[in-house]
Design a protein around this motif. Structure first.
Motif, PDB file in Angstrom:
ATOM      1  N   MET A   1       0.843  -1.193   0.000  1.00 41.04           N
ATOM      2  CA  MET A   1       0.000   0.000   0.000  1.00 41.04           C
ATOM      3  C   MET A   1       0.887   1.254   0.000  1.00 41.04           C
ATOM      4  O   MET A   1       1.913   1.293   0.662  1.00 41.04           O
ATOM      5  CB  MET A   1      -0.919   0.000   1.231  1.00 41.04           C
ATOM      6  N   ASP A   2       0.461   2.282  -0.756  1.00 40.22           N
ATOM      7  CA  ASP A   2       1.208   3.530  -0.819  1.00 40.22           C
ATOM      8  C   ASP A   2       0.802   4.427   0.349  1.00 40.22           C
ATOM      9  O   ASP A   2      -0.326   4.898   0.429  1.00 40.22           O
ATOM     10  CB  ASP A   2       0.919   4.232  -2.142  1.00 40.22           C
ATOM     11  N   TYR A   3       1.728   4.667   1.263  1.00 38.24           N
ATOM     12  CA  TYR A   3       1.442   5.484   2.437  1.00 38.24           C
ATOM     13  C   TYR A   3       1.924   6.932   2.275  1.00 38.24           C
ATOM     14  O   TYR A   3       1.901   7.692   3.231  1.00 38.24           O
ATOM     15  CB  TYR A   3       2.082   4.867   3.679  1.00 38.24           C
ATOM     16  N   ASN A   4       2.413   7.280   1.096  1.00 40.89           N
ATOM     17  CA  ASN A   4       2.892   8.639   0.848  1.00 40.89           C
ATOM     18  C   ASN A   4       3.931   9.063   1.889  1.00 40.89           C
ATOM     19  O   ASN A   4       3.835  10.122   2.515  1.00 40.89           O
ATOM     20  CB  ASN A   4       1.733   9.643   0.837  1.00 40.89           C
ATOM     21  N   LEU A   5       4.934   8.211   2.076  1.00 40.77           N
ATOM     22  CA  LEU A   5       6.005   8.549   3.008  1.00 40.77           C
ATOM     23  C   LEU A   5       6.856   9.714   2.502  1.00 40.77           C
ATOM     24  O   LEU A   5       7.656  10.279   3.253  1.00 40.77           O
ATOM     25  CB  LEU A   5       6.887   7.323   3.252  1.00 40.77           C
ATOM     26  N   GLU A   6       6.635  10.083   1.248  1.00 35.66           N
ATOM     27  CA  GLU A   6       7.385  11.205   0.686  1.00 35.66           C
ATOM     28  C   GLU A   6       7.120  12.498   1.446  1.00 35.66           C
ATOM     29  O   GLU A   6       7.969  13.400   1.499  1.00 35.66           O
ATOM     30  CB  GLU A   6       7.024  11.379  -0.796  1.00 35.66           C
ATOM     31  N   ARG A   7       5.934  12.602   2.063  1.00 38.05           N
ATOM     32  CA  ARG A   7       5.634  13.820   2.828  1.00 38.05           C
ATOM     33  C   ARG A   7       6.607  13.989   3.988  1.00 38.05           C
ATOM     34  O   ARG A   7       6.979  15.103   4.354  1.00 38.05           O
ATOM     35  CB  ARG A   7       4.179  13.797   3.326  1.00 38.05           C
ATOM     36  N   PHE A   8       7.037  12.865   4.566  1.00 35.60           N
ATOM     37  CA  PHE A   8       8.023  12.911   5.651  1.00 35.60           C
ATOM     38  C   PHE A   8       9.432  13.172   5.104  1.00 35.60           C
ATOM     39  O   PHE A   8      10.186  13.962   5.662  1.00 35.60           O
ATOM     40  CB  PHE A   8       8.020  11.609   6.437  1.00 35.60           C
ATOM     41  N   ARG A   9       9.755  12.502   3.987  1.00 39.94           N
ATOM     42  CA  ARG A   9      11.100  12.658   3.420  1.00 39.94           C
ATOM     43  C   ARG A   9      11.351  14.119   3.027  1.00 39.94           C
ATOM     44  O   ARG A   9      12.411  14.681   3.301  1.00 39.94           O
ATOM     45  CB  ARG A   9      11.277  11.751   2.207  1.00 39.94           C
ATOM     46  N   SER A  10      10.365  14.723   2.374  1.00 37.24           N
ATOM     47  CA  SER A  10      10.517  16.110   1.921  1.00 37.24           C
ATOM     48  C   SER A  10      10.739  17.056   3.091  1.00 37.24           C
ATOM     49  O   SER A  10      11.613  17.937   3.053  1.00 37.24           O
ATOM     50  CB  SER A  10       9.279  16.543   1.128  1.00 37.24           C
ATOM     51  N   ALA A  11       9.947  16.863   4.135  1.00 34.23           N
ATOM     52  CA  ALA A  11      10.064  17.731   5.308  1.00 34.23           C
ATOM     53  C   ALA A  11      11.396  17.531   6.016  1.00 34.23           C
ATOM     54  O   ALA A  11      12.058  18.493   6.431  1.00 34.23           O
ATOM     55  CB  ALA A  11       8.899  17.483   6.264  1.00 34.23           C
ATOM     56  N   GLN A  12      11.824  16.271   6.139  1.00 34.88           N
ATOM     57  CA  GLN A  12      13.054  15.992   6.873  1.00 34.88           C
ATOM     58  C   GLN A  12      14.306  16.442   6.127  1.00 34.88           C
ATOM     59  O   GLN A  12      15.325  16.772   6.752  1.00 34.88           O
ATOM     60  CB  GLN A  12      13.132  14.503   7.215  1.00 34.88           C
ATOM     61  N   GLN A  13      14.229  16.490   4.805  1.00 34.45           N
ATOM     62  CA  GLN A  13      15.373  16.983   4.047  1.00 34.45           C
ATOM     63  C   GLN A  13      15.714  18.418   4.440  1.00 34.45           C
ATOM     64  O   GLN A  13      16.877  18.825   4.426  1.00 34.45           O
ATOM     65  CB  GLN A  13      15.080  16.891   2.554  1.00 34.45           C
ATOM     66  N   ASN A  14      14.693  19.169   4.808  1.00 40.19           N
ATOM     67  CA  ASN A  14      14.896  20.579   5.160  1.00 40.19           C
ATOM     68  C   ASN A  14      15.156  20.801   6.649  1.00 40.19           C
ATOM     69  O   ASN A  14      15.803  21.789   7.022  1.00 40.19           O
ATOM     70  CB  ASN A  14      13.677  21.401   4.745  1.00 40.19           C
ATOM     71  N   TYR A  15      14.626  19.914   7.494  1.00 40.24           N
ATOM     72  CA  TYR A  15      14.614  20.219   8.928  1.00 40.24           C
ATOM     73  C   TYR A  15      15.308  19.190   9.818  1.00 40.24           C
ATOM     74  O   TYR A  15      15.522  19.462  10.995  1.00 40.24           O
ATOM     75  CB  TYR A  15      13.156  20.362   9.414  1.00 40.24           C
ATOM     76  N   TYR A  16      15.642  18.020   9.294  1.00 38.28           N
ATOM     77  CA  TYR A  16      16.141  16.970  10.189  1.00 38.28           C
ATOM     78  C   TYR A  16      17.432  17.374  10.904  1.00 38.28           C
ATOM     79  O   TYR A  16      17.558  17.186  12.119  1.00 38.28           O
ATOM     80  CB  TYR A  16      16.354  15.644   9.450  1.00 38.28           C
ATOM     81  N   GLN A  17      18.382  17.919  10.181  1.00 35.44           N
ATOM     82  CA  GLN A  17      19.649  18.276  10.816  1.00 35.44           C
ATOM     83  C   GLN A  17      19.459  19.346  11.896  1.00 35.44           C
ATOM     84  O   GLN A  17      20.114  19.311  12.936  1.00 35.44           O
ATOM     85  CB  GLN A  17      20.665  18.744   9.762  1.00 35.44           C
ATOM     86  N   THR A  18      18.547  20.277  11.641  1.00 32.99           N
ATOM     87  CA  THR A  18      18.232  21.289  12.659  1.00 32.99           C
ATOM     88  C   THR A  18      17.672  20.627  13.908  1.00 32.99           C
ATOM     89  O   THR A  18      18.073  20.933  15.037  1.00 32.99           O
ATOM     90  CB  THR A  18      17.205  22.301  12.107  1.00 32.99           C
ATOM     91  N   ALA A  19      16.728  19.688  13.691  1.00 33.22           N
ATOM     92  CA  ALA A  19      16.118  18.983  14.821  1.00 33.22           C
ATOM     93  C   ALA A  19      17.163  18.204  15.609  1.00 33.22           C
ATOM     94  O   ALA A  19      17.201  18.240  16.849  1.00 33.22           O
ATOM     95  CB  ALA A  19      15.017  18.042  14.315  1.00 33.22           C
TER      96      ALA A  19
END
Length: 413
Positions: A1-19
């Protein structure tokens, strides 16, 4: 099933290192909680929280199997274990400390062989899981639960527009009577509560905005303990009415959130009133927090200048349900008898459309009749006075009870 995990990947590319850097420094400072430590659907009520919610256990497992997302979650969770503080609120802030607990519970259950999530629960929460998360996961469908809680209620036959607060059921039979108690200091509030209880109210509302020093949280807890002792099993509603909606004081979103968090954490009040048009992020967080503590939320809107059109009134009540409110309340000021009739019609329409109880009133002398006709129009609660009125048009409790009982008698013969 497609869970659209891309929404998390896109957000984390910008903010993960900051977090990650913020956690390593010992304190969360910016806004990234939703997509770094996601929760199960049915806990968050804001649009962002819903967008990043994990819909079920299968999506949680898929999240962990994703190379980027799973690795990031493990890494930042390990960073939490390295922080000096073991106080989740100190590290994450409120209400993100609660979200951390629910996220760690979700992924500890989704991937028990990955021990870091349980270790975070051990360090910050004495090893205890988030019970709401556990309850949702044990439901047959997290999405069904989300619809049931959030307000996108499709199957009205499975719902009931009644709510139980302590031993009181709102939304059935004669409208219940709530009596406000007010005072600038503890003695006056206690005296007001004792006088109110002599009238046999169904509920007591403590108007916190009348209190002199709302920053003194120890005093707030002392007052709550005294009220709880005085009220016995009578439900207690805690309300801070802001100045812009007819209350005594202005208040910042931070102070509003902190005050209500203290009240909810005390476990002494049974419900809180949050204003629909207050800071949206603060209100969403309060709804989530209240439900985690097993408390009810009245979402409210007050207009002391006019009565909005019927469609607008119904839309406001519907919005309150969509945001996760347990009870929807609107109070307006009529300019004519036609305004009162419009409010009653909007109330009746909302009762048919919503799956939560509604409370409505038209204020002032012109609108006093609306406080008596709840059983006909569909308003579940009315406010009566035992001494000082908290809003224009309130009727003494004894008179109000007699009128409500007569209307009930003659309308059900």
């Amino acid at each position: 099933m497609d869970y659209n995990l891309e929404r998390f990947r896109s957000a984390q590319q910008n903010y993960y290192q900051t977090a990650l850097q913020e956690i390593k420094a010992g304190q969360k400072r910016s806004h990234w909680m939703w997509f770094i430590f996601p929760q199960i659907a049915g806990l968050g009520y804001s649009e962002t929280a819903r967008y990043y919610a994990i819909r079920d256990m299968d999506e949680a497992k898929a999240y962990m199997e994703d190379d980027m997302l799973g690795q990031n979650l493990v890494e930042i969770s390990e960073a939490l274990l390295e922080t000096e503080s073991s106080d989740a609120q100190e590290v994450m802030g409120w209400p993100d400390n609660l979200k951390l607990k629910s996220s760690m519970t979700l992924f500890a259950l989704a991937k028990p062989e990955c021990e870091v999530f349980q270790k975070v629960l051990d360090k910050f929460f004495h090893g205890e899981p988030d019970q709401k998360t556990v309850e949702i996961l044990h439901d047959s469908s997290a999405i069904v639960y989300e619809q049931k809680v959030i307000g996108k209620r499709k199957d009205s036959s499975a719902m009931s527009n009644t709510v139980k607060i302590r031993n009181l059921i709102l939304g059935e039979g004669i409208p219940k009577i709530c009596v406000p108690v007010m005072g600038k200091e503890r003695r006056k509030i206690a005296c007001s509560a004792r006088n109110a209880m002599e009238q046999g109210p169904d509920m007591i509302e403590w108007r916190v905005d009348y209190l002199d020093n709302i920053e003194d949280t120890e005093n707030i807890c002392d007052i709550l303990r005294e009220l709880r002792s005085c009220l016995g099993d009578t439900p207690l509603l805690a309300t801070f009415r802001t100045k812009q909606e007819g209350g005594e004081k202005e208040i910042s979103p931070e102070a509003y959130a902190h005050m209500y968090h203290v009240i909810l954490k005390s476990n002494l009040a049974d419900a809180i009133d949050a204003e629909l048009y207050f800071d949206s992020e603060t209100v969403s967080a309060l709804i989530e927090t209240a439900h985690r503590y097993g408390k009810k939320v009245i979402l409210s809107s007050h207009d002391f200048q006019k009565t909005p059109p019927r469609e607008e009134l119904v839309n406001r009540l519907e919005k309150m349900q969509e945001l996760g409110g347990d009870i929807a309340k609107v109070a307006v000021m009529p300019q004519s008898s036609a305004d009162v009739l419009m409010l009653l019609a909007a109330t009746e329409e909302a009762r048919r459309k919503l799956q939560i109880p509604v409370i409505t009133m038209s204020m002032g002398a012109t609108g006093a009749v609306s406080r008596m006709l709840g059983e006909i129009s569909g308003s579940a609660l009315t406010f009566g006075m035992a001494g000082q009125a908290s809003a224009p048009g309130q009727i003494p409790v004894e008179d109000l009870r007699g009128i409500l009982q007569k209307i009930h008698f003659y309308s059900t013969k």
